[in-house]
Each structure stands twice: as C-alpha cells, then as structure tokens.
Motif scaffolding. Structure first.
Motif, short mmCIF file in Angstrom:
data_model
loop_
_atom_site.label_atom_id
_atom_site.label_comp_id
_atom_site.label_asym_id
_atom_site.label_seq_id
_atom_site.Cartn_x
_atom_site.Cartn_y
_atom_site.Cartn_z
N VAL A 131 0.85 -1.19 0.00
CA VAL A 131 0.00 0.00 0.00
C VAL A 131 0.89 1.25 0.00
CG1 VAL A 131 -0.45 0.28 2.50
CG2 VAL A 131 -2.26 0.83 0.84
N TYR A 132 2.14 1.07 -0.47
CA TYR A 132 3.03 2.18 -0.89
C TYR A 132 3.72 2.91 0.27
CZ TYR A 132 -0.62 1.48 -4.45
OH TYR A 132 -1.53 0.93 -5.29
N HIS A 133 4.16 2.17 1.29
CA HIS A 133 4.81 2.83 2.43
C HIS A 133 6.16 2.21 2.79
CE1 HIS A 133 0.36 3.75 3.63
NE2 HIS A 133 0.82 4.65 2.79
N PRO A 134 7.09 2.08 1.84
CA PRO A 134 8.39 1.48 2.18
C PRO A 134 9.26 2.44 3.00
CG PRO A 134 8.44 2.27 -0.08
CD PRO A 134 7.03 2.48 0.42
N VAL A 135 9.92 1.88 4.02
CA VAL A 135 10.80 2.69 4.88
C VAL A 135 11.97 1.83 5.36
CG1 VAL A 135 8.75 3.92 5.78
CG2 VAL A 135 9.78 2.12 7.16
N GLY A 136 12.93 2.46 6.04
CA GLY A 136 13.84 1.76 6.93
C GLY A 136 15.17 1.31 6.39
N THR A 137 15.50 1.59 5.12
CA THR A 137 16.68 0.99 4.49
C THR A 137 17.98 1.76 4.74
OG1 THR A 137 15.99 2.18 2.52
CG2 THR A 137 15.40 -0.15 2.65
N ALA A 138 17.91 2.85 5.51
CA ALA A 138 19.13 3.55 5.96
C ALA A 138 18.84 3.99 7.39
CB ALA A 138 19.46 4.75 5.06
N ARG A 139 18.53 3.01 8.21
CA ARG A 139 17.86 3.34 9.46
C ARG A 139 18.74 4.05 10.47
NH1 ARG A 139 18.98 0.11 13.87
NH2 ARG A 139 19.79 -1.95 13.36
N MET A 140 18.03 4.80 11.30
CA MET A 140 18.63 5.59 12.35
C MET A 140 18.88 4.72 13.58
SD MET A 140 16.86 9.09 13.80
CE MET A 140 15.22 8.44 13.53
N GLY A 141 20.05 4.88 14.21
CA GLY A 141 20.37 4.12 15.41
C GLY A 141 21.84 4.20 15.72
N SER A 142 22.26 3.45 16.76
CA SER A 142 23.66 3.50 17.18
C SER A 142 24.34 2.13 17.15
CB SER A 142 23.75 4.08 18.60
OG SER A 142 22.90 3.36 19.48
N ASP A 143 23.61 1.10 16.71
CA ASP A 143 24.17 -0.25 16.66
C ASP A 143 24.90 -0.46 15.33
OD1 ASP A 143 22.02 -1.93 14.79
OD2 ASP A 143 21.18 -0.21 15.84
N PRO A 144 25.60 -1.59 15.18
CA PRO A 144 26.41 -1.80 13.96
C PRO A 144 25.62 -1.83 12.65
CG PRO A 144 27.13 -3.29 15.71
CD PRO A 144 25.89 -2.62 16.21
N MET A 145 24.32 -2.14 12.69
CA MET A 145 23.53 -2.20 11.45
C MET A 145 22.82 -0.88 11.15
SD MET A 145 24.12 -5.05 9.98
CE MET A 145 22.80 -5.26 8.78
N ALA A 146 22.96 0.11 12.03
CA ALA A 146 22.36 1.43 11.76
C ALA A 146 23.19 2.15 10.71
CB ALA A 146 22.29 2.25 13.04
N VAL A 147 22.53 2.99 9.92
CA VAL A 147 23.21 3.71 8.83
C VAL A 147 23.45 5.17 9.21
CG1 VAL A 147 23.02 4.42 6.40
CG2 VAL A 147 22.29 2.13 7.10
N VAL A 148 22.48 5.78 9.89
CA VAL A 148 22.63 7.17 10.31
C VAL A 148 22.43 7.27 11.82
CG1 VAL A 148 21.84 8.07 8.09
CG2 VAL A 148 20.19 7.80 9.95
N ASP A 149 22.95 8.35 12.40
CA ASP A 149 22.75 8.59 13.83
C ASP A 149 21.48 9.42 14.03
OD1 ASP A 149 23.40 11.27 13.26
OD2 ASP A 149 25.42 11.11 14.07
N ALA A 150 21.23 9.83 15.25
CA ALA A 150 20.00 10.55 15.56
C ALA A 150 19.96 11.95 14.95
CB ALA A 150 19.79 10.62 17.07
N ARG A 151 21.10 12.42 14.43
CA ARG A 151 21.14 13.70 13.71
C ARG A 151 21.09 13.46 12.19
NH1 ARG A 151 22.10 17.53 17.37
NH2 ARG A 151 22.55 19.13 15.82
N LEU A 152 20.86 12.21 11.82
CA LEU A 152 20.69 11.78 10.42
C LEU A 152 22.00 11.81 9.63
CD1 LEU A 152 17.24 13.45 9.58
CD2 LEU A 152 17.72 11.29 10.75
N LYS A 153 23.12 11.88 10.35
CA LYS A 153 24.43 11.84 9.69
C LYS A 153 24.85 10.39 9.49
CE LYS A 153 26.22 16.15 11.61
NZ LYS A 153 27.31 16.77 12.40
N VAL A 154 25.40 10.10 8.32
CA VAL A 154 25.83 8.73 8.00
C VAL A 154 27.03 8.37 8.87
CG1 VAL A 154 26.68 7.18 6.21
CG2 VAL A 154 24.93 8.88 5.65
N HIS A 155 26.91 7.23 9.55
CA HIS A 155 27.97 6.77 10.46
C HIS A 155 29.30 6.61 9.72
CE1 HIS A 155 25.57 6.09 14.01
NE2 HIS A 155 24.72 5.33 13.36
N GLY A 156 30.36 7.16 10.32
CA GLY A 156 31.70 6.93 9.81
C GLY A 156 32.12 7.83 8.67
#
Length: 533
Positions: free
Chosen positions: A467-492
């Motif tokens: 129903v057209y609501h894809p999300v989550g493929t560069a997810r926010m978080g602090s664990d090794p599988m997270a892509v961005v931090d809480a400020r939306l900056k890409v880790h590393g």
C-alpha cells in the motif's frame, strides 16, 4: 560542468523538498536540489483524480517491480514511487496521517534521542496548515495545506452509517491524542487541488530565491568523496555527465529504494556485496539497504450500480464530463477525489495497545493497483498490516546507476504477519457485511466463497501487495547495522546526511508522507543549529 553550493539535496521528494525549502529560507545558505524527474507542476499532478493516470503506469512514476516474493507464491509485486518534484507526494492518495504516538516513542527508545512523539510534534505542526482542526495537535499557517475532502460524495455518509451499524468507533480527527476508529480522511489538498511537498516547499520559491537552485531531469549517479568526506554529486542530465560540489553537506533524499542504491553505487554499504559489482568501497556499512519494511495490503473489490462510484462505462461518460466542468468552475466534486476517501485504524484483538490494521475505502474497484481494468463501476476496501514483523532489503542488481535496484519487501515472510492479516481480513469483512455496505455490493470480485482460515490464507498469498509505504533501508540508530545517527548523519563519514523515509527505524502505523515531511523539517532544524554553532 562543476558548480559549488552549501548543500546539495539529492531527490526532491517529501523529505528533500522540506529540508531544501527550509534551508533556503536563509539567503546566505545556498541549496541545490537534483531530481531525476520533472517539475510536476501541471494539471496531471494538481488534479487529485488524475492519480488514476499516474499510479498504474509510468507518468511521474518509477513503477518499480519487486523480486519474486516467497510469501506471495513467488509473485512479483509492484512498487510505484513518485518521480519528479514532490516525489511520491505528487502521485499518492494524499491521506494526511502521522501515525501513533507510540511509534515515535519507540524510535527514541531504540537509541534515537530527540525523536519521541513530544519531540517531533512541533515539526508536524510547523509543516501544517490545517483548515479544519486546531488545538494542541495541529498547526496553522505552515506550507503543507491539509483539508477535508471537497468531493461531496454521498457514499461517505453510507460508510459512516456502516461504521455505526457494525458498532465500530467513529473518529473525526486521526491526528489527535488517539486514532483508533473509522471516519473520513483529511487530505493534503488546497481548494480541491493536490498539495504536494514540492508545492508546499519548492515551487513557490523557484523564481524568487536566488540561493535555491533546482535541477530537474538530473539523475544522480554517485556521491563524490575525498577520503571519508562527501564533497559533491555526479549526475546525468540529458546526454551530459555533470558534477556539483557541496561546501557543507550532501543530503540524500532519494527514498527508501534509491537512497540505499545511491549510497551503494558510491561505495557506502556492505563491502563484500559492493565488490561483486566491481564498486570500490569508501566505507563498510552493512546496514545499507537492510531493514526494508512496508505495509502488506489486501484489497476487497465489488462491482456496484451506485452512481457515485468511479469506473469504466459508457453511462459514466456524461458524469465524468459534468465532474470536469464542476471542477473547472468550483474546484469541487468527483475530480477532487483521492479515491481513498474513508477508512481508519482498528485492532484485530481487544487486548492490543494500539491498532494493528488500517482500512482505506476506495471509490473505485481497484485490481492490481489499477493495472487490470474491468468495465463497470464499483468500490474497494483495503486492509493493511500496520506493524509487520517481516523485514526485507534493497540491493544492487548492477553497477549501472540507471538500472532499477533489487527490491525485496519479503511480504508475509514472518508467519505472524499472515496470521494477523487473516484476523484483519475478518474484521474488515465484518464492516463489509453491515446492511449499509451490503446494499452497495452487486458482485464480489475476489472473496466469494472464501470462508475458512486456510482459504483466507491462500487468497492473501495470491493477492497481497504494497500500500506504498516502504521505509527503513538507511535506518537511524547507534548499533552496527544502523546507517545514520539521531542527527541523520551517516555513520563513519563526514558531510553526508540522509533525510527521507529510509531513516525510519520502524514503520509507523499509518501513511508515510506526513512523517517524511516531518523528518525534512526536523533535519533542517538540526542543520541550522549546527550552522549557528
């Protein structure tokens, strides 16, 4: 051809438009927006009814396919995504929903400070210009127009009668303290016209802000790095390959499918997977493209002789001509329909804390996203699962930036999702069997004779899709599988942020356009605070 601006925003969708519009409010901050599509400022986009032209085909639409879905008997699903300024807000059904308070509190609990409901509510309110509701939950005077529908369709009252007959809760405002119940949706429209994110944040300023540059038909091919710092973007426009440099940041806002694709094409992702496509790694980030979540959706369809439904019929031609004439005169009537005029949020079990299914009641008989046509008029009832346990992925099919990514939503991959969909099917059918809605049904197109749980399960596997609501493929978080931090900056990495639905750690319980605009609003605030510091 190389130019330099402070911020390059890749993708003019809901998040990209909001962040670019807000950053360019400061005349000292220069912003460039790159979008692979067009301006999306013509009647096809602004006339709500014309979504019927865009969603099934290639007009302003990437029209992606999924890989074969194991949980759907190996079927290939369809994933329409908006192409051009406004992104999917230029082709969607315009339903204005934020999701449940608990969705955002969960984000914060997952190690994302600043993203609780109380933290994000000010950004929803800042974006909003709500013509109907005020108070502590709603904003006035924001760029995004939110209104009640102007279709004047009497079927809405039949739906509300069915809600009463089925003893379901009635809900007038789905974006206040609670949203359980059924009612009539508010939409992102103004004066009966679609109000996309581009119309809210970009179109009004394209001629007047010297610091805002908008490049359409500009397909980003890779992010440019110097060491671990993003310094610009390479893009294809016509037959030319061009570059634009970013003094401060590259902001990727290409959506849940194309944001991870662009990161991977640029060497950011799982190093081993990138190596298979001959892409040199810039930074190993295994979470890129993982954690894809989407709402699996089943559609009940009925033919009906009620003259207020839409469809393909000779008798419907005079009504269509009258509707076009009324729309030209008054910006009211059937042409203002978003099709999904009614619906709401229900629980499949009384012990649940929050609703787990959402209904969309459609003023036409939809089959396969409108791609399979039937003569005659009718209606649809969608039921989608709000918080699926299944997780999918987006991967590269090749190193060609113009090729589509490999999209695997993994629908019904978790057995629990199928069982909750069975329960949702039954709850929805209880509404459809009320006297008010039974009276509208001439022919049951898909569910006749389907009674047992096993029959329902098999039908769901045959017919469920997005129903057209894809999300989550560069997810926010602090664990090794997270892509961005809480400020939306890409880790590393430095100088690189993601601002779109791909940063959502979990799927919110509702339509995703308003939350993605909120993410753009909040991102602009985060960036402005850093600029001041």
């Amino acid at each position: 051809m190389t130019d330099t601006v402070d911020f390059v925003v890749v993708g003019g969708g809901s998040g990209g438009c909001a962040v670019a519009g807000r950053l360019s409010e400061d005349p000292k901050t220069s912003v460039a927006v790159l979008d692979a599509g067009g301006r999306n400022d013509n009647w096809v986009v602004t006339t709500p009814f014309a979504l019927a032209l865009m969603v099934p085909g290639k007009i302003n639409n990437w029209a992606f396919d999924t890989v074969p879905q194991k949980g759907l008997n190996g079927r290939i699903g369809y994933q329409p995504r908006g192409k051009g300024l406004g992104g999917s807000s230029a082709i969607n059904a315009m339903v204005y929903i934020r999701g449940h308070r608990s969705d955002y509190d969960q984000w914060a609990s997952l190690g994302n400070p600043g993203w609780s409901f109380n933290d994000v509510l000010p950004y929803f309110k800042r974006s909003e210009d709500n013509a109907d509701f005020g108070g502590e939950y709603h904003g006035k005077g924001g760029p995004l127009s939110v209104n009640k529908l102007r279709t004047d369709n009497p079927v809405q009252q039949i739906f509300l009668q069915a809600v009463q007959e089925g003893q379901f809760r009635y809900r007038e405002d789905f974006n206040a303290d609670e949203h359980e119940g059924l009612g009539i949706y508010q939409v992102t429209q103004k004066n009966g016209e679609r109000w996309s994110a581009a119309r809210a944040y970009i179109h009004p300023h394209m001629g007047s802000r010297a610091n805002l540059r908008v490049e359409t038909k500009a397909h980003a091919t890779r992010i440019l790095f110097e060491g671990k710092r993003a310094v610009g973007v390479e893009y294809r426009q016509g037959k030319e390959l061009k570059q634009i440099r970013a003094r401060r940041e590259v902001i990727v806002s290409s959506g849940a499918f194309q944001t991870p694709q662009l990161l991977m094409l640029s060497g950011v992702g799982d190093a081993a997977a990138l190596g298979k496509h001959g892409i040199a790694g810039v930074h190993h980030l295994p979470g890129v493209g993982q954690n894809l979540q989407d709402h699996p959706d089943f559609v009940f369809g009925y033919m009906s002789d009620n003259p207020n439904f839409n469809g393909i019929s000779l008798g419907g031609i005079p009504r269509l001509l009258r509707a076009i004439s009324q729309y030209r005169r008054e910006r009211r009537g059937p042409m203002t329909s978003n099709f999904a005029e009614c619906g709401g949020f229900l629980k499949t079990r009384p012990d649940l804390d929050v609703p787990d299914i959402q209904l969309h009641f459609g003023m036409a008989m939809a089959d396969d996203h409108g791609r399979k046509r039937h003569s005659g008029t009718g209606f649809s009832m969608h039921v989608c699962l709000l918080r699926p346990k299944s997780r999918g992925s987006v991967a590269l099919g090749s190193a060609d930036p113009l090729a589509a990514p490999l999209i695997d939503p993994n629908f019904l991959g978790d057995p629990a999702d199928l069982e909750t969909m069975v329960a949702g099917f039954k709850v929805t059918r209880r509404l459809l069997e009320t006297p008010a809605l039974r009276a509208l049904q001439q022919k049951d197109m898909f569910t006749e004779g389907v009674e047992s749980d096993d029959q329902i399960r098999e039908l769901l596997r045959q017919r469920v899709d997005t129903v057209y609501h894809p999300v989550g493929t560069a997810r926010m978080g602090s664990d090794p599988m997270a892509v961005v931090d809480a400020r939306l900056k890409v880790h590393g990495l430095e100088g690189l942020r993601v601002v779109d639905a791909s940063v959502m750690p979990t799927l919110i319980g509702g339509n995703t356009n308003a939350p993605t605009i909120m993410i753009g609003e909040k991102a602009a605030d985060l960036i402005k605070a850093e600029l001041r510091a």
